[in-house]
Design a protein around this motif. Sequence first.
Motif, PDB file in Angstrom:
ATOM      1  N   TYR A  41       0.864  -1.171   0.000  1.00 22.42           N
ATOM      2  CA  TYR A  41       0.000   0.000   0.000  1.00 22.42           C
ATOM      3  C   TYR A  41       0.907   1.230   0.000  1.00 22.42           C
ATOM      4  N   PHE A  42       0.802   2.027  -1.049  1.00 24.59           N
ATOM      5  CA  PHE A  42       1.610   3.224  -1.167  1.00 24.59           C
ATOM      6  C   PHE A  42       0.697   4.436  -1.167  1.00 24.59           C
ATOM      7  N   ASN A  43       0.884   5.324  -0.229  1.00 28.38           N
ATOM      8  CA  ASN A  43       0.113   6.552  -0.136  1.00 28.38           C
ATOM      9  C   ASN A  43       1.081   7.682  -0.458  1.00 28.38           C
ATOM     10  N   VAL A  44       0.911   8.312  -1.636  1.00 24.20           N
ATOM     11  CA  VAL A  44       1.872   9.311  -2.103  1.00 24.20           C
ATOM     12  C   VAL A  44       1.167  10.609  -2.474  1.00 24.20           C
ATOM     13  N   CYS A  45       1.941  11.656  -2.554  1.00 28.79           N
ATOM     14  CA  CYS A  45       1.407  12.967  -2.901  1.00 28.79           C
ATOM     15  C   CYS A  45       1.212  13.085  -4.406  1.00 28.79           C
ATOM     16  N   VAL A  46       0.182  13.818  -4.813  1.00 30.37           N
ATOM     17  CA  VAL A  46      -0.076  14.073  -6.223  1.00 30.37           C
ATOM     18  C   VAL A  46       1.187  14.680  -6.836  1.00 30.37           C
ATOM     19  N   GLY A  47       1.591  14.161  -7.980  1.00 28.32           N
ATOM     20  CA  GLY A  47       2.779  14.651  -8.664  1.00 28.32           C
ATOM     21  C   GLY A  47       4.028  13.829  -8.389  1.00 28.32           C
ATOM     22  N   GLU A  48       4.003  13.016  -7.347  1.00 26.69           N
ATOM     23  CA  GLU A  48       5.153  12.163  -7.041  1.00 26.69           C
ATOM     24  C   GLU A  48       5.024  10.833  -7.769  1.00 26.69           C
ATOM     25  N   THR A  49       6.122  10.107  -7.846  1.00 21.47           N
ATOM     26  CA  THR A  49       6.120   8.785  -8.455  1.00 21.47           C
ATOM     27  C   THR A  49       6.479   7.752  -7.395  1.00 21.47           C
ATOM     28  N   VAL A  50       6.132   6.512  -7.686  1.00 22.81           N
ATOM     29  CA  VAL A  50       6.484   5.395  -6.819  1.00 22.81           C
ATOM     30  C   VAL A  50       7.373   4.464  -7.630  1.00 22.81           C
ATOM     31  N   ASP A  51       8.536   4.162  -7.103  1.00 26.05           N
ATOM     32  CA  ASP A  51       9.444   3.223  -7.748  1.00 26.05           C
ATOM     33  C   ASP A  51       9.327   1.879  -7.047  1.00 26.05           C
ATOM     34  N   ILE A  52       8.979   0.862  -7.821  1.00 26.69           N
ATOM     35  CA  ILE A  52       8.804  -0.493  -7.311  1.00 26.69           C
ATOM     36  C   ILE A  52       9.944  -1.342  -7.850  1.00 26.69           C
ATOM     37  N   ASN A  53      10.504  -2.166  -6.995  1.00 28.00           N
ATOM     38  CA  ASN A  53      11.609  -3.006  -7.408  1.00 28.00           C
ATOM     39  C   ASN A  53      11.418  -4.410  -6.849  1.00 28.00           C
ATOM     40  N   VAL A  54      11.547  -5.400  -7.707  1.00 27.14           N
ATOM     41  CA  VAL A  54      11.522  -6.784  -7.267  1.00 27.14           C
ATOM     42  C   VAL A  54      12.950  -7.145  -6.887  1.00 27.14           C
ATOM     43  N   LYS A  55      13.137  -7.483  -5.618  1.00 28.77           N
ATOM     44  CA  LYS A  55      14.481  -7.798  -5.129  1.00 28.77           C
ATOM     45  C   LYS A  55      14.814  -9.251  -5.437  1.00 28.77           C
TER      46      LYS A  55
END
Length: 158
Positions: free
Chosen positions: A12-26
């Motif tokens: 669950y990612f709660n981010v600000c409008v205009g920001e991005t979320v970087d997801i990485n499979v480790k």
Amino acid sequence: YIPVPVLNNEYYFNVCVGETVDINVKQNIDAYRFNWTGINSSKSSATITQPGKYKVEIQGCRTYLDSFIVIYQHCDLSIPAIISPNNDGFNDAFEIVNLNKYPGTNIEIYNSQKELVFENENYQNDWDAEGLPDGPYYYLLKFSDGISQEGIVNVRRK
């Protein structure tokens, strides 16, 4: 032996409008293929710029599925956690700082029995819980840009 891939360990990612979320499979080796639903990427990482539910299918000797939710919010708002409508001039109404940046914001407020106690299609920071008992109330803000934010505000008169 190929180690099991792990997705960020966040769902669950709660981010600000205009920001991005970087997801990485480790992972320790490069033995997997990746299929991100809703994202144009076949790499072990992806960048999210829109709210929604996302899935990744990780294919190797086995197939693994993982999913996560990205929710955007207006971080420039200051939403009070408590109001004290006792006419002392301090926190007498549910006033959201910077709400004037988002005209046409709809608000719904519910009591603990999930009953709608207040609704307004162009909220003007004027809900004061008049006629309602003290306690927690759930609010839902719906902005004209499609973003929704929710939370709890407590009413305490003393």
